[in-house]
Design a protein around this motif. Structure first.
Motif, short mmCIF file in Angstrom:
data_model
loop_
_atom_site.label_atom_id
_atom_site.label_comp_id
_atom_site.label_asym_id
_atom_site.label_seq_id
_atom_site.Cartn_x
_atom_site.Cartn_y
_atom_site.Cartn_z
N VAL A 56 83.24 -14.03 127.11
CA VAL A 56 81.80 -14.74 126.12
C VAL A 56 82.87 -15.48 125.63
O VAL A 56 83.99 -14.90 124.60
N ASN A 96 77.77 -26.35 127.31
CA ASN A 96 77.77 -24.75 127.71
C ASN A 96 78.62 -24.18 127.79
O ASN A 96 79.44 -24.11 128.38
N THR A 97 78.52 -22.35 126.89
CA THR A 97 80.26 -22.07 126.87
C THR A 97 80.18 -21.44 128.39
O THR A 97 81.00 -20.84 129.09
N GLN A 98 79.17 -21.43 128.91
CA GLN A 98 78.75 -20.49 130.15
C GLN A 98 79.56 -21.66 131.85
O GLN A 98 80.01 -20.68 132.49
N THR A 99 79.74 -23.22 131.71
CA THR A 99 79.82 -24.14 132.15
C THR A 99 81.05 -23.81 131.93
O THR A 99 81.50 -23.92 132.47
N GLN A 101 83.39 -21.29 130.85
CA GLN A 101 84.16 -19.69 131.75
C GLN A 101 83.92 -20.13 132.73
O GLN A 101 84.93 -19.86 133.65
N LEU A 130 79.47 -19.49 138.47
CA LEU A 130 78.71 -19.88 137.19
C LEU A 130 77.97 -18.53 137.23
O LEU A 130 77.50 -17.60 135.59
N THR A 133 78.95 -15.85 135.68
CA THR A 133 78.90 -15.85 133.88
C THR A 133 77.73 -15.15 132.63
O THR A 133 78.20 -15.04 131.55
N TYR A 135 75.27 -16.62 133.81
CA TYR A 135 74.01 -17.55 134.09
C TYR A 135 73.35 -17.97 134.87
O TYR A 135 73.90 -18.14 136.08
#
Length: 201
Positions: A56, A96-99, A101, A130, A133, A135
């Motif tokens: 995260v 976006n931190t999830q994209t 990751q 994705l 994560t 998302y």
């Protein structure tokens, strides 16, 4: 093939079935940069994600993410031709931190395996990575590149390549994450780049 790096075909996942294009252009043993793009997809596939869940939070510094947004959003703000298709100007993307990751998962996989493909760990697709994560996406696309040493050069390489350009100019995407993973002496390329663009469900 880009002038500074390797650019492959864009990968985008489209409704119901996930379609991931193989990277074009082949490889090069002289560290010539390359890139590849994936096709947008709507709705995740039913298969189980095989990518490891990413940690995260953001692992890139704010100066890097701000520069990515500046370059990519400036490109999106102007109508352009991606190959033989004209695309109108579209709205800006948000980091976006999830994209990010998901992009990191693939860039690290490419570096660790000295590979260049949209297929990731355990046969994963960009949609799998994705989803791993957390998302929940409705559409997702991926651009990869290798060998580019500067951010403006890799972004220009993607814009000059029709498949990658289509991903960047896709008005359905609202989130983006881009990472750079350095290569080692055992890698074909000095750098491995990942970009994931998406819209939540």
């Amino acid at each position: 093939m880009g002038r500074w790096g390797r650019i492959g075909r864009a990968a985008t996942v489209a409704a119901v079935a996930a379609m991931v294009a193989a990277c074009g252009g082949g490889g090069s043993s002289d560290d010539t940069p390359v890139s590849a793009a994936g096709t947008p997809s709507a709705t995740p596939t039913a298969r189980t994600a095989s990518a490891e869940p990413a940690s995260v939070g953001s692992s890139v510094d704010k100066a890097f993410s701000d520069r990515v947004l500046e370059l990519v959003n400036a490109a999106r703000a102007v109508g352009r031709d991606c190959g033989s298709t004209a695309y109108p100007a579209v709205g800006p993307l948000t980091w976006n931190t999830q994209t990010e990751q998901a992009a990191r998962a693939q860039a690290e996989h490419l570096q660790q395996n000295n590979a260049f493909s949209h297929t990731g760990a355990g046969g994963s697709t960009v949609g799998d990575r994705l989803t791993a994560t957390g998302y929940v996406w409705s559409t997702v696309g991926e651009n990869i590149a290798a060998g580019f040493t500067e951010l403006p050069d890799v972004v220009n390489g993607w814009i000059e390549s029709p498949g990658h350009c289509v991903n960047i100019m896709n008005g359905n995407f609202v989130d983006v994450g881009v990472v750079l993973v350095p290569g080692t002496s055992s890698n074909t390329y000095r750098t491995y780049w990942g970009m994931v663009l998406a819209r939540p469900r």
